[in-house]
Design a protein around this motif. Structure first.
Motif, PDB file in Angstrom:
ATOM      1  N   GLY A   7       2.936   0.516   3.302  1.00 42.56           N
ATOM      2  CA  GLY A   7       2.928  -0.747   4.023  1.00 42.56           C
ATOM      3  C   GLY A   7       3.049  -1.936   3.091  1.00 42.56           C
ATOM      4  N   ILE A   8       3.623  -3.003   3.598  1.00 42.65           N
ATOM      5  CA  ILE A   8       3.698  -4.262   2.874  1.00 42.65           C
ATOM      6  C   ILE A   8       3.398  -5.381   3.873  1.00 42.65           C
ATOM      7  CG2 ILE A   8       6.211  -4.408   3.225  1.00 42.65           C
ATOM      8  CD1 ILE A   8       6.334  -5.891   0.522  1.00 42.65           C
ATOM      9  N   THR A   9       2.566  -6.330   3.474  1.00 47.62           N
ATOM     10  CA  THR A   9       2.156  -7.380   4.395  1.00 47.62           C
ATOM     11  C   THR A   9       1.863  -8.679   3.670  1.00 47.62           C
ATOM     12  OG1 THR A   9       0.600  -7.927   6.181  1.00 47.62           O
ATOM     13  CG2 THR A   9      -0.283  -6.725   4.311  1.00 47.62           C
ATOM     14  N   TRP A  10       2.102  -9.784   4.369  1.00 41.96           N
ATOM     15  CA  TRP A  10       1.645 -11.116   3.954  1.00 41.96           C
ATOM     16  C   TRP A  10       0.667 -11.591   5.001  1.00 41.96           C
ATOM     17  CZ3 TRP A  10       1.935 -15.762   6.618  1.00 41.96           C
ATOM     18  CH2 TRP A  10       1.547 -16.897   5.910  1.00 41.96           C
ATOM     19  N   ASN A  11      -0.514 -11.991   4.560  1.00 36.19           N
ATOM     20  CA  ASN A  11      -1.584 -12.361   5.492  1.00 36.19           C
ATOM     21  C   ASN A  11      -2.414 -13.473   4.872  1.00 36.19           C
ATOM     22  OD1 ASN A  11      -3.726 -12.530   7.249  1.00 36.19           O
ATOM     23  ND2 ASN A  11      -4.217 -10.345   7.243  1.00 36.19           N
ATOM     24  N   ASN A  12      -2.380 -14.664   5.477  1.00 38.02           N
ATOM     25  CA  ASN A  12      -3.186 -15.780   4.967  1.00 38.02           C
ATOM     26  C   ASN A  12      -4.460 -15.973   5.767  1.00 38.02           C
ATOM     27  OD1 ASN A  12      -2.338 -16.949   7.333  1.00 38.02           O
ATOM     28  ND2 ASN A  12      -1.539 -18.825   6.384  1.00 38.02           N
ATOM     29  N   SER A  13      -4.861 -14.930   6.481  1.00 37.84           N
ATOM     30  CA  SER A  13      -6.046 -14.829   7.347  1.00 37.84           C
ATOM     31  C   SER A  13      -5.815 -15.422   8.736  1.00 37.84           C
ATOM     32  CB  SER A  13      -7.301 -15.461   6.705  1.00 37.84           C
ATOM     33  OG  SER A  13      -7.287 -16.867   6.806  1.00 37.84           O
ATOM     34  N   LYS A  14      -4.895 -16.377   8.876  1.00 36.96           N
ATOM     35  CA  LYS A  14      -4.556 -16.925  10.190  1.00 36.96           C
ATOM     36  C   LYS A  14      -3.288 -16.274  10.736  1.00 36.96           C
ATOM     37  CE  LYS A  14      -4.502 -19.755  13.742  1.00 36.96           C
ATOM     38  NZ  LYS A  14      -5.487 -19.643  14.837  1.00 36.96           N
ATOM     39  N   TYR A  15      -2.244 -16.206   9.918  1.00 37.08           N
ATOM     40  CA  TYR A  15      -0.968 -15.625  10.321  1.00 37.08           C
ATOM     41  C   TYR A  15      -0.644 -14.419   9.430  1.00 37.08           C
ATOM     42  CZ  TYR A  15      -0.535 -20.176  12.567  1.00 37.08           C
ATOM     43  OH  TYR A  15      -0.762 -21.293  13.320  1.00 37.08           O
TER      44      TYR A  15
ATOM     45  N   ASN B  38       0.836  -1.205   0.000  1.00 34.27           N
ATOM     46  CA  ASN B  38       0.000   0.000   0.000  1.00 34.27           C
ATOM     47  C   ASN B  38       0.865   1.246   0.000  1.00 34.27           C
ATOM     48  OD1 ASN B  38      -1.157   2.313   1.966  1.00 34.27           O
ATOM     49  ND2 ASN B  38      -2.816   1.460   0.761  1.00 34.27           N
ATOM     50  N   LEU B  39       0.388   2.270  -0.700  1.00 34.84           N
ATOM     51  CA  LEU B  39       0.970   3.602  -0.634  1.00 34.84           C
ATOM     52  C   LEU B  39      -0.162   4.606  -0.671  1.00 34.84           C
ATOM     53  CD1 LEU B  39       3.404   5.546  -0.654  1.00 34.84           C
ATOM     54  CD2 LEU B  39       3.320   5.463  -3.148  1.00 34.84           C
ATOM     55  N   SER B  40      -0.150   5.556   0.251  1.00 30.85           N
ATOM     56  CA  SER B  40      -1.162   6.612   0.240  1.00 30.85           C
ATOM     57  C   SER B  40      -0.516   7.940   0.589  1.00 30.85           C
ATOM     58  CB  SER B  40      -2.289   6.300   1.229  1.00 30.85           C
ATOM     59  OG  SER B  40      -1.816   6.296   2.556  1.00 30.85           O
ATOM     60  N   LEU B  41      -0.948   8.984  -0.115  1.00 32.03           N
ATOM     61  CA  LEU B  41      -0.454  10.341   0.088  1.00 32.03           C
ATOM     62  C   LEU B  41      -1.641  11.259   0.339  1.00 32.03           C
ATOM     63  CD1 LEU B  41       2.129  10.533  -2.853  1.00 32.03           C
ATOM     64  CD2 LEU B  41       2.619  10.034  -0.454  1.00 32.03           C
ATOM     65  N   MET B  42      -1.522  12.093   1.394  1.00 29.60           N
ATOM     66  CA  MET B  42      -2.597  13.024   1.739  1.00 29.60           C
ATOM     67  C   MET B  42      -2.017  14.428   1.883  1.00 29.60           C
ATOM     68  SD  MET B  42      -5.674  11.473   2.247  1.00 29.60           S
ATOM     69  CE  MET B  42      -6.553  12.284   3.583  1.00 29.60           C
ATOM     70  N   PRO B  43      -1.815  15.171   0.776  1.00 28.43           N
ATOM     71  CA  PRO B  43      -1.390  16.564   0.897  1.00 28.43           C
ATOM     72  C   PRO B  43      -2.530  17.423   1.445  1.00 28.43           C
ATOM     73  CG  PRO B  43      -1.827  16.015  -1.385  1.00 28.43           C
ATOM     74  CD  PRO B  43      -1.959  14.728  -0.613  1.00 28.43           C
ATOM     75  N   ALA B  44      -2.175  18.488   2.158  1.00 28.73           N
ATOM     76  CA  ALA B  44      -3.195  19.307   2.808  1.00 28.73           C
ATOM     77  C   ALA B  44      -2.854  20.781   2.706  1.00 28.73           C
ATOM     78  CB  ALA B  44      -3.331  18.910   4.277  1.00 28.73           C
ATOM     79  N   ILE B  45      -3.882  21.598   2.632  1.00 26.67           N
ATOM     80  CA  ILE B  45      -3.748  23.047   2.765  1.00 26.67           C
ATOM     81  C   ILE B  45      -4.003  23.381   4.226  1.00 26.67           C
ATOM     82  CG2 ILE B  45      -4.653  25.289   2.120  1.00 26.67           C
ATOM     83  CD1 ILE B  45      -5.392  24.144  -0.574  1.00 26.67           C
TER      84      ILE B  45
END
Length: 355
Positions: free
Chosen positions: A303-311, A262-269
Motif C-alpha cells: 500500500g501507498i498513502t498520503w494522509n494529513n489526518s484530515k484528507y 507498506n509491504l508485508s508478506l505472510m508465507p504459510a505452511i
C-alpha cells in the motif's frame, strides 16, 4: 447467537449497578478496549483525531488458476485460466478501524454482462493496532479465458479464447497477530485511521482456514486440446479445505511528510484435505501420508498513502495465493484486488476539538 450473550450480560450488569460503579466499570472497560485495539507509541504513530471517515474507491478484482500435470512423455503439461479484471466503484463510511459501504460492478451498471453468470464477492477486513481479521467469500462468473498452455503439441492460437467450463467458489477466514503493535501501524496503511510518523516494521503470525470448490468441464475446451490432455487434468470437480499457520513481516516506510508505503508478506505452511470428483484424493493408508498434504500458501499486501489526518488518498494491493499438490495434479490459485481511493475524516474527537 452466542456472540450477543456477553454484551447483553455486561449491559445488564452495568445498568443494574450503582451510578459510581457504572462509571468505574465503563472507564475500566474503555481502557481495556483501547489497550486491545488502539494502544500506540505516539512517538511513532499519531492517533486519529476524528471519529468518522468517508471514502470513494475505484477497485479492480482479479484471479488466476493454473493447473499442471505430466504428459505421457513425462513433460510438464500446463494450462491456466483467468477472467477479465472486474472494475468496481464504491463508497464507504468508516468508524475507526471499520469501513462499511457498497461497491458496484461498473459493467453491470452499464448493462454489459447480461449474458454472463454474475460474480459474487464479499470481503471484510479489520485492521486494529494489535491484530487483524480478513473474512472473504468469492464466487466466480463464467467469463474465463485460456490464458496460456504448454506441451499440448498444438498451436498457440487458442490463447485468449473464451472458456465457460470453469467456475470456482472460495470462502475463508484469516486472523493474524502483530507483535510490534505500539510502533508499527497496519491501520495507517490500510484503513487510514492513524498516521505512521517514523518508519518501522513488525513480525506477524496468523492462522487461516478456507474452503475451495472448483468445477471444471474440460470437454468445453477446444477438441484438439482435449485430445492431447493428460488424464490427470480430466477431472470435473476438485474440493479441498485449507488450514494454515503463517509467520511473516510487514514494514511501514515513511518516505516523506504524511507519505507512507507498506509491504508485508505472510508465507504459510498449509494442510489440505481434498476430494476429486467426490472421492478422497488421498487413498494412501501409510501413517506418514499426511505429509503429502502439506503445501505452501502466501498472503501479500502492499500500500501507498498520503494522509494529513484530515484528507487522504492512496492505493492498496491485496493478493492471496494457494498451492495444491497431490499425486499427478498441481493447482495454484491466486485472487486479489487493487484499490485506488480518496476520502476525508470528520467529526473531531472531543479531546482534540480545542487543538
Amino acid at each position: 447467537m452466542r456472540m450477543h450473550v456477553a454484551p447483553l450480560c455486561l449491559t445488564f450488569f452495568l445498568l443494574s449497578a450503582p451510578i459510581s460503579a457504572q462509571e468505574t466499570l465503563k472507564r475500566t472497560f474503555g481502557q481495556v478496549f483501547s489497550k486491545i485495539f488502539s494502544e500506540v507509541d505516539t512517538t511513532y504513530i499519531a492517533e486519529n483525531r476524528y471519529n468518522l471517515a468517508f471514502m470513494l474507491e475505484q477497485s479492480f478484482w482479479g484471479e488466476h488458476y493454473r493447473m499442471k500435470a505430466r504428459n505421457k512423455e513425462g513433460e510438464p503439461q500446463r494450462i491456466s485460466f483467468a477472467p477479465d479484471l472486474t472494475p468496481k466503484i464504491g463508497f464507504y463510511f468508516g468508524w475507526r478501524w471499520i469501513f462499511l459501504g457498497a461497491a458496484f460492478n461498473t459493467s453491470d451498471l452499464m448493462g454489459k454482462n447480461k449474458d454472463e453468470v454474475s460474480k459474487k464477492e464479499f470481503v471484510l477486513n479489520l485492521y486494529s493496532s494489535r491484530f487483524g481479521i480478513d473474512l472473504y467469500y468469492r464466487k466466480t462468473g463464467n467469463d474465463f479465458h485460456i490464458q496460456s498452455y504448454s506441451n499440448f503439441d498444438i498451436p498457440s492460437s487458442y490463447v485468449g479464447e473464451d472458456f465457460k467450463g470453469f467456475q470456482s467458489t472460495l470462502k475463508g477466514l484469516n486472523v493474524y497477530w502483530i507483535f510490534n503493535n505500539r510502533k508499527f501501524s497496519y491501520p495507517a496503511a490500510y484503513s487510514q485511521s492513524t498516521n505512521q510518523r517514523i518508519s518501522c516494521g513488525s513480525f506477524m503470525a496468523g492462522f487461516s482456514h478456507s474452503n475451495h470448490k472448483i468445477a471444471f468441464d474440460y470437454t468445453q475446451l477446444p477438441t484438439e486440446m482435449v485430445a492431447h490432455m493428460d488424464e490427470s487434468l480430466k477431472f470435473n470437480n476438485l474440493e479441498y479445505s485449507d488450514y494454515n499457520l503463517s509467520v511473516g513481516y510487514g514494514y511501514n516506510w515513511v518516505f516523506a511528510k504524511n507519505c507512507l508505503m507498506n509491504l508485508s508478506l505472510m508465507p504459510a505452511i498449509a494442510y489440505k484435505k481434498a476430494k476429486i470428483n467426490g472421492l478422497p484424493a488421498n487413498t494412501d493408508s501409510h501413517w506418514a501420508s499426511w505429509v503429502n498434504d502439506l503445501n505452501i500458501d502466501m498472503t501479500t499486501r502492499a500500500g501507498i498513502t498520503w494522509n494529513n489526518s484530515k484528507y487522504f488518498v492512496g492505493a492498496t494491493l491485496y493478493i492471496n495465493s494457494y498451492y495444491y499438490h497431490r499425486n499427478d495434479l498441481i493447482m495454484s490459485t491466486s485472487f486479489g484486488s487493487l484499490r485506488i481511493y480518496a476520502g476525508f475524516n470528520f467529526w473531531k474527537k472531543r479531546q482534540y476539538k480545542a487543538k
